[in-house]
Write a protein that holds these residues in place. Structure first.
Motif, PDB file in Angstrom:
ATOM      1  N   PRO A 130       0.805  -1.223   0.000  1.00 15.58           N
ATOM      2  CA  PRO A 130       0.000   0.000   0.000  1.00 15.58           C
ATOM      3  C   PRO A 130       0.839   1.275   0.000  1.00 15.58           C
ATOM      4  N   ARG A 131       2.089   1.208   0.412  1.00 17.31           N
ATOM      5  CA  ARG A 131       2.962   2.397   0.345  1.00 17.31           C
ATOM      6  C   ARG A 131       3.225   2.776  -1.101  1.00 17.31           C
ATOM      7  N   LEU A 132       3.404   1.765  -1.963  1.00 20.70           N
ATOM      8  CA  LEU A 132       3.578   2.041  -3.392  1.00 20.70           C
ATOM      9  C   LEU A 132       2.306   2.633  -3.985  1.00 20.70           C
ATOM     10  N   THR A 133       1.175   2.105  -3.551  1.00 18.31           N
ATOM     11  CA  THR A 133      -0.109   2.622  -4.018  1.00 18.31           C
ATOM     12  C   THR A 133      -0.281   4.078  -3.592  1.00 18.31           C
ATOM     13  N   ALA A 134       0.047   4.384  -2.344  1.00 20.59           N
ATOM     14  CA  ALA A 134      -0.111   5.744  -1.826  1.00 20.59           C
ATOM     15  C   ALA A 134       0.727   6.740  -2.622  1.00 20.59           C
ATOM     16  N   ILE A 135       1.989   6.436  -2.830  1.00 16.76           N
ATOM     17  CA  ILE A 135       2.850   7.381  -3.537  1.00 16.76           C
ATOM     18  C   ILE A 135       2.480   7.456  -5.014  1.00 16.76           C
ATOM     19  N   GLY A 136       2.060   6.344  -5.583  1.00 11.65           N
ATOM     20  CA  GLY A 136       1.620   6.346  -6.978  1.00 11.65           C
ATOM     21  C   GLY A 136       0.377   7.196  -7.172  1.00 11.65           C
ATOM     22  N   LEU A 137      -0.603   7.031  -6.279  1.00 15.45           N
ATOM     23  CA  LEU A 137      -1.814   7.847  -6.363  1.00 15.45           C
ATOM     24  C   LEU A 137      -1.497   9.330  -6.179  1.00 15.45           C
ATOM     25  N   LEU A 138      -0.620   9.635  -5.231  1.00  9.33           N
ATOM     26  CA  LEU A 138      -0.251  11.028  -5.003  1.00  9.33           C
ATOM     27  C   LEU A 138       0.398  11.638  -6.246  1.00  9.33           C
TER      28      LEU A 138
END
Length: 168
Positions: free
Chosen positions: A9-17
């Motif tokens: 989910p850390r990759l998802t968070a930074i990707g979405l940002l």
């Protein structure tokens, strides 16, 4: 064999940002360009406009924008040529100067704001309820204070200017 945590989910968070930032920047660009401003020109004007006395020490402006000292000098030089910003020398420190929004700069900023605020409403804040927006702003400030602690540099400008004998 190690499996990479591609669903972390850390990759998802930074990707979405990153996707949100890129999308918002693209949506905002036509309004800025229509006023003859780049994104960094607008950021400089809005930071000055929202600062005490509509003025910031050049080093604080660099810290707030994330630009190098020479980078902020180039932006202010360009804005000064267009009479949107003026430089004011510090009375007590010859090495320091302040960037100050001019009347023309204020007019240009105010001409951009209605379209920019409409874009923000349509593409960001209007998508959130009041409680979601309050939580979102609190969360952004929490993250900003860690990753860009200088983003509010110069917020105490009036006290500093008075102490330095600067007339803004």
């Amino acid at each position: 064999m190690n499996v990479l945590p591609l669903d972390d989910p850390r990759l998802t968070a930074i990707g979405l940002l990153a996707e949100v930032y890129a999308g918002l920047s693209a949506r905002f660009q036509p309004v800025f360009a229509g006023a003859g401003l780049s994104e960094i020109d607008f950021e400089t004007l809005i930071r000055l406009g929202r600062s005490p006395r509509q003025s910031l020490r050049m080093s604080d402006l660099a810290a707030q924008t994330g630009l190098s000292t020479s980078g902020v000098t180039r932006v202010v030089d360009r804005l000064e040529r267009d009479d949107l910003v003026a430089r004011i020398a510090c009375a007590t420190d010859r090495r320091a100067s302040y960037a100050t929004l001019t009347d023309k700069g204020r007019e240009r900023l105010f001409s951009v704001l209605p379209g920019h605020l409409a874009d923000i409403e349509d593409n960001l804040t209007g998508l959130l309820g009041d409680e979601e927006l309050a939580t979102f702003l609190t969360t952004l400030r929490k993250i900003r204070d860690v990753v860009r602690p200088c983003a509010t540099a110069g917020a105490d400008l009036e006290a500093r200017a008075d102490a330095e004998g600067v007339r803004l």
